[in-house]
Design an enzyme around this catalytic site. Sequence first.
Site, mmCIF file in Angstrom:
data_model
loop_
_atom_site.group_PDB
_atom_site.id
_atom_site.type_symbol
_atom_site.label_atom_id
_atom_site.label_comp_id
_atom_site.label_asym_id
_atom_site.label_seq_id
_atom_site.Cartn_x
_atom_site.Cartn_y
_atom_site.Cartn_z
ATOM 1 C CD GLU A 199 -24.552 8.327 -36.842
ATOM 2 O OE1 GLU A 199 -23.771 9.296 -36.764
ATOM 3 O OE2 GLU A 199 -24.284 7.200 -36.404
ATOM 4 C CG ASP A 215 -29.014 3.984 -34.268
ATOM 5 O OD1 ASP A 215 -29.566 3.632 -33.201
ATOM 6 O OD2 ASP A 215 -28.139 3.305 -34.825
ATOM 7 C CG ASP A 258 -22.354 6.896 -39.227
ATOM 8 O OD1 ASP A 258 -22.913 5.849 -38.838
ATOM 9 O OD2 ASP A 258 -21.236 7.267 -38.824
ATOM 10 C CD GLU A 295 -27.474 4.585 -38.360
ATOM 11 O OE1 GLU A 295 -27.567 3.426 -37.942
ATOM 12 O OE2 GLU A 295 -26.627 5.395 -37.940
#
Length: 221
Positions: A40, A44, A113, A116
């Site tokens: 994640e 991101d 999440d 990502e």
Amino acid sequence: MNLPIARLCAALDYTFRQPELLEEALTHRSASARNNERLEFLGDALLNLVIAEYLFQHYPKASEGELSRLRASLVKGETLAELARGLKLGDWLRLGPGELKSGGFRRDSILSDTMEALFGAVYLDDGLAVCRDLILRLYRDCLARLAGAGELKDPKTRLQEYLQARQQALPVYNVLEIHGEPHAQSFTVECVVAEARAVAMGSSRRKAEQEAARQLLEQIQ
Ligand code: MN
């Protein structure tokens, strides 16, 4: 690869060379010590890069502030959770018993999440170009909506619309100074609204007004 995962790959239009990366991306920390938190973190950063690059190329007239606002609206959890629901990502999450019971597979934060983490997994599996294609494909509708709304009107128009939407008085523009020879003049203009004021210079009155309006919008938004 088990069947549900094969179906997710079909929805993503991407097949993992290393299915264990996909398993990891789908595993919440409540289910295992080997979970998607590190992916994640990576995803991101990739998402922010890909969206920033897209906006930079497609909105040549947007200021840094406008680009940041557009990006924020695209990478926020709500938008990611919406994409995750479109892929039925909740069906494939691996959650611990507590999260399962409390409906974690429906929660925005867990879904976003996981999206990502998925981007991070695709990047590690097949590199940046493929990851970028996947992100832009998933975001296609979001980006199309953005283009419609954000033909990026000029700052004076946007300021006027912003004030009208809040039933506030329209801005007043005053020329404060004119410098230079007639063929190379510089205009200093102020833009005034109820509780704010911005001053800007430009090579024409129109350019100075647009710049003052842009600065004022940044102040009050
Ligand atoms: Mn996150």
